[in-house]
Design a protein around this motif. Structure first.
Motif, PDB file in Angstrom:
ATOM      1  N   LEU A 101       5.518   1.392 -10.417  1.00 28.73           N
ATOM      2  CA  LEU A 101       4.681   2.265  -9.612  1.00 28.73           C
ATOM      3  C   LEU A 101       5.508   2.680  -8.401  1.00 28.73           C
ATOM      4  O   LEU A 101       5.696   1.885  -7.484  1.00 28.73           O
ATOM      5  CB  LEU A 101       3.416   1.539  -9.154  1.00 28.73           C
ATOM      6  CG  LEU A 101       2.419   1.183 -10.233  1.00 28.73           C
ATOM      7  CD1 LEU A 101       1.347   0.260  -9.678  1.00 28.73           C
ATOM      8  CD2 LEU A 101       1.799   2.428 -10.805  1.00 28.73           C
ATOM      9  N   TYR A 107      -4.099   4.386  -6.521  1.00 33.44           N
ATOM     10  CA  TYR A 107      -4.762   3.205  -7.075  1.00 33.44           C
ATOM     11  C   TYR A 107      -5.139   3.446  -8.531  1.00 33.44           C
ATOM     12  O   TYR A 107      -5.167   2.521  -9.333  1.00 33.44           O
ATOM     13  CB  TYR A 107      -6.001   2.842  -6.254  1.00 33.44           C
ATOM     14  CG  TYR A 107      -5.665   2.215  -4.929  1.00 33.44           C
ATOM     15  CD1 TYR A 107      -5.079   0.952  -4.863  1.00 33.44           C
ATOM     16  CD2 TYR A 107      -5.910   2.890  -3.739  1.00 33.44           C
ATOM     17  CE1 TYR A 107      -4.760   0.372  -3.653  1.00 33.44           C
ATOM     18  CE2 TYR A 107      -5.596   2.319  -2.518  1.00 33.44           C
ATOM     19  CZ  TYR A 107      -5.016   1.062  -2.481  1.00 33.44           C
ATOM     20  OH  TYR A 107      -4.695   0.501  -1.282  1.00 33.44           O
ATOM     21  N   LYS A 110      -2.202   2.555 -10.584  1.00 33.41           N
ATOM     22  CA  LYS A 110      -2.048   1.102 -10.721  1.00 33.41           C
ATOM     23  C   LYS A 110      -3.014   0.552 -11.763  1.00 33.41           C
ATOM     24  O   LYS A 110      -2.650  -0.292 -12.583  1.00 33.41           O
ATOM     25  CB  LYS A 110      -2.263   0.408  -9.381  1.00 33.41           C
ATOM     26  CG  LYS A 110      -1.934  -1.073  -9.429  1.00 33.41           C
ATOM     27  CD  LYS A 110      -1.919  -1.701  -8.070  1.00 33.41           C
ATOM     28  CE  LYS A 110      -1.424  -3.127  -8.153  1.00 33.41           C
ATOM     29  NZ  LYS A 110      -1.290  -3.730  -6.832  1.00 33.41           N
TER      30      LYS A 110
END
Length: 142
Positions: A101, A107, A110
């Motif tokens: 990442l 987010y 992720k």
């Protein structure tokens, strides 16, 4: 700062080495099975399950590729392959898949990266080292 997760191919894995093309094939398989799930529930699930396009950069031709987002909730994930020497036996090497990442990843990236890592580790019966440094074992241990 970038974060990395690793799927290590241990002796109990279904295969001991992997190429970048094989990883791409696994992503195509993932996209295929999620689209079939979407057909069963009458929803475009494939777009939500895999909101990326595989993009091969010239500088990473044999070692990594980029998953570039097709949705504004996501940006990108880098996926690469490599080998590391064993600490006990210098002649023995362990193959791994690295999922990175980079800075600027969301987010959502992720979450998807964790999902992809678990899928790859389960499919290959590997050892998953997550972004938070925890380890998940997807192979039969003695």
């Amino acid at each position: 700062m970038s974060q990395s997760a690793f799927i290590k191919l241990v002796p109990a894995s279904t295969q001991q080495s992997i190429t970048l093309d094989e990883v791409k094939e696994l992503f195509h398989y993932y996209k295929e099975i999620t689209s079939k799930t979407g057909e069963q529930v009458s929803w475009q699930y494939a777009d939500a399950a895999f909101p990326y396009e595989v993009e091969q950069k010239e500088e990473g031709k044999d070692s990594w590729f980029l998953l570039k987002a097709t949705s504004d909730r996501y940006k990108y994930i880098i996926v690469g392959v490599g080998t590391e020497e064993s600490e006990e036996n210098k002649e023995e090497a362990t193959s791994y898949i690295q999922v990175v990442l980079p800075e600027g990843a969301t987010y959502g990236d992720k979450g998807k990266a964790n999902e992809f890592c678990k899928f790859l580790a389960k499919k290959l019966s590997g050892e998953l080292h997550l972004f938070n440094k925890r380890v998940m074992y997807y192979y039969k241990r003695k």
